[in-house]
Design an enzyme around this catalytic site. Structure first.
Site, mmCIF file in Angstrom:
data_model
loop_
_atom_site.group_PDB
_atom_site.id
_atom_site.type_symbol
_atom_site.label_atom_id
_atom_site.label_comp_id
_atom_site.label_asym_id
_atom_site.label_seq_id
_atom_site.Cartn_x
_atom_site.Cartn_y
_atom_site.Cartn_z
ATOM 1 N N ASN A 230 0.789 -1.240 0.000
ATOM 2 C CA ASN A 230 0.000 0.000 0.000
ATOM 3 C C ASN A 230 0.814 1.280 0.000
ATOM 4 O OD1 ASN A 230 0.758 -0.595 2.657
ATOM 5 N ND2 ASN A 230 -0.942 0.579 3.493
ATOM 6 N N GLU B 39 4.261 -4.149 12.294
ATOM 7 C CA GLU B 39 3.258 -3.083 12.287
ATOM 8 C C GLU B 39 2.071 -3.653 11.533
ATOM 9 O OE1 GLU B 39 0.973 -0.300 11.847
ATOM 10 O OE2 GLU B 39 2.215 0.223 10.132
ATOM 11 N N CYS C 18 -3.088 1.314 6.797
ATOM 12 C CA CYS C 18 -3.359 0.778 8.137
ATOM 13 C C CYS C 18 -3.898 1.876 9.032
ATOM 14 C CB CYS C 18 -2.122 0.124 8.725
ATOM 15 S SG CYS C 18 -0.763 1.249 8.848
#
Ligand code: UN1
Length: 486
Positions: free
Chosen positions: A151, A248, A282
């Site tokens: 992303n 993460e 995220c």
């Protein structure tokens, strides 16, 4: 024109002899962006060996010299911002403005870490013993395995690789298989800047390459960004080998809009948080909590804006939202919307597939806003990673903040209020790693810590001074002179 996929091992760009791999344009999936052979598990051995061989001379290079290479690479990245930004929009699907912005952001991250030599290198403490000082110095960990998601195909790699390198580590990097072109671009910038052979190695392939990397005895630490399931698996595998991991992972980030908010500002920012990058961050806003006094008005205006969002080819200037990354992502998000409606959600806008032109051909999902009743709903708890916003109403600020905390994740949140007391209450009560007051839930500056509370992350945070915690270890030096009895 289709790019050739190459792997960087020990300073040489090599064709892969594994199965064919390709990235496609998610707007027009019949268009291949990059293709070639995947890396093999044997390539992991070669890349780790090259990184191990490069480790001592690289660690022995003064930090200012390592930083100078990052600064030179930042220049190369900036010089190519337009071209690589367009390639990014083509390969990943975010808009051209976001693609170019992301390439510039990668350059900014390289520059931040490029200047690390000018910052504090350790600490000094007093000693309870006469004639002694206690120094806390930092050393690299060794060979770092870097695994990055699709992303942010160049910014997230930069924010892992830049600190890894500047603190004196060498790297073997496996990017997401959907974005090999942008990975090659970052590696090209670093090699063009003069990075010595073996300091950065790049392997493109599937999850078996990631597994081989994480399980490799020559890897001294693993840093990962991606899904919660994979992150936990990687952290468990690293722990089993006794090496540190930084993961993460997921988010289910809430925006809270209180009655006293600046409504136009909140509308604009919630739109950006929910739908920029097609919701594939995220840190994206995937939950919205509105208080009762403004709920009807706010939801009506928000739905109207979402309905009028310009969705289409992200390389066209007017487009505000592009496709999601893959057919699998599109199906998963659409299934999530269907499940939500069967669990009682009302569709305020979106929720249906497109049937016209490029939007039917590519991996498009309409901007979707779902209002939930009081019951449980998967769309409230599970990350869909797409342009889907789940909404609940709250009676007042206290209930709104409690709902914001109603998640196993705690990456980011946004609170919209003009009341300082409420803003301070949010700081105290909402347990997240990143809190935005009157701005959207995504966004991160390179000089401050980034990462989640609760189950959003494992290991030390990223960025700023926090990165040093993961990419170095300390040596505490009890330092005395040599004079006996002094
Ligand atoms: C941002 O909010 O701009 O994978 C960055 C992600 C995060 C980065 C978010 N690691 O979306």
């Amino acid at each position: 024109m289709t790019a050739d996929i190459r792997h960087l091992i020990g300073g040489r760009w090599l064709a892969g002899s594994g199965d064919p791999v390709r990235s496609v344009n998610p707007t027009r999936p019949h268009v291949v962006v990059a293709e070639g052979g995947a890396a093999l598990a044997a390539d992991v051995d070669a890349a780790v060996a090259a990184a191990a061989e490069a480790a001592a001379p690289w660690a022995g290079t003064p930090i200012h010299g390592r930083g100078a290479l990052l600064l030179a690479a930042a220049g190369v990245v900036d010089d190519h911002a337009e071209q690589w930004g367009r390639e990014l929009a083509t390969e990943e699907g975010k808009t051209l403005a976001e693609g170019i912005g992301e390439v510039r952001r990668a350059a900014q991250i390289l520059r931040y870490y490029g200047a690390e030599g000018d910052r504090q290198a350790g600490e000094i403490f007093a000693s309870p013993r006469a004639g002694e000082r206690i120094l806390v110095t930092r050393k690299p960990i060794g060979v770092v395995g870097v695994i990055t998601p699709f992303n942010f195909p160049i910014a997230i790699p930069a924010w892992k690789i830049a600190p890894a390198l500047v603190y004196g580590n060498t790297v073997v990097w496996k990017p997401a298989g959907t974005v090999p072109l942008l990975a090659m671009r970052l590696a090209e910038a670093l090699t063009a800047a003069g990075l010595p052979a073996g300091v950065l190695n790049l392997l493109i392939g599937g999850s078996e390459i990631g597994d081989a990397l994480v399980g490799h005895p020559g890897i001294d630490a693993v840093t990962f960004t991606g899904s919660t399931g994979v992150g936990r698996r990687i952290a468990a595998a690293a722990a089993a080998r006794g090496v540190p991991a930084q993961a993460e992972m997921g988010g289910k980030n809430a925006a809270v809009v209180l009655d006293d908010a600046d409504i136009d500002l909140a509308l604009e920012q919630v739109m950006l948080g929910a739908f920029r990058s097609t919701g594939q961050k995220c840190t994206a806003t995937s939950r919205l909590i509105v208080t009762a006094g403004i709920a009807d008005r706010f939801l009506e205006s928000l739905s109207d804006r979402a309905r009028h969002l310009s969705v289409g080819d992200p390389t066209e200037e007017a487009t505000q939202m592009g496709p999601v990354i893959s057919a699998a992502a599109q199906q998963n998000i659409s299934a999530g919307i269907t499940t939500a409606t069967t669990q009682g959600a009302s569709v305020l806008t979106g929720g249906r597939p497109y049937s016209d032109g490029v939007r039917a051909e590519g991996y498009f999902v309409a901007p979707t806003i779902l209002e939930l009743d009081g019951g449980t709903a998967d769309v409230w708890t599970d990350e869909l990673f797409g342009p889907v916003l789940a909404v609940r109403r709250a009676a007042d600020a206290d209930e709104a903040f409690a709902l914001a905390g109603d998640s196993e994740f705690g990456l980011s949140a946004a609170v919209f209020t003009q009341d300082l007391t409420r803003a301070l209450q949010a700081v105290e009560q909402i347990d997240v790693g990143v809190l935005h007051v009157n701005s959207e839930s995504a966004g991160a500056d390179p000089h401050v810590p980034f990462g989640g509370a609760k189950k959003s992350g494992l290991g030390p945070k990223e960025q700023g001074g926090a990165a040093r915690e993961f990419f170095t270890h300390t040596t505490t030096v009890y330092l005395r002179g040599g004079t006996a009895g002094a």
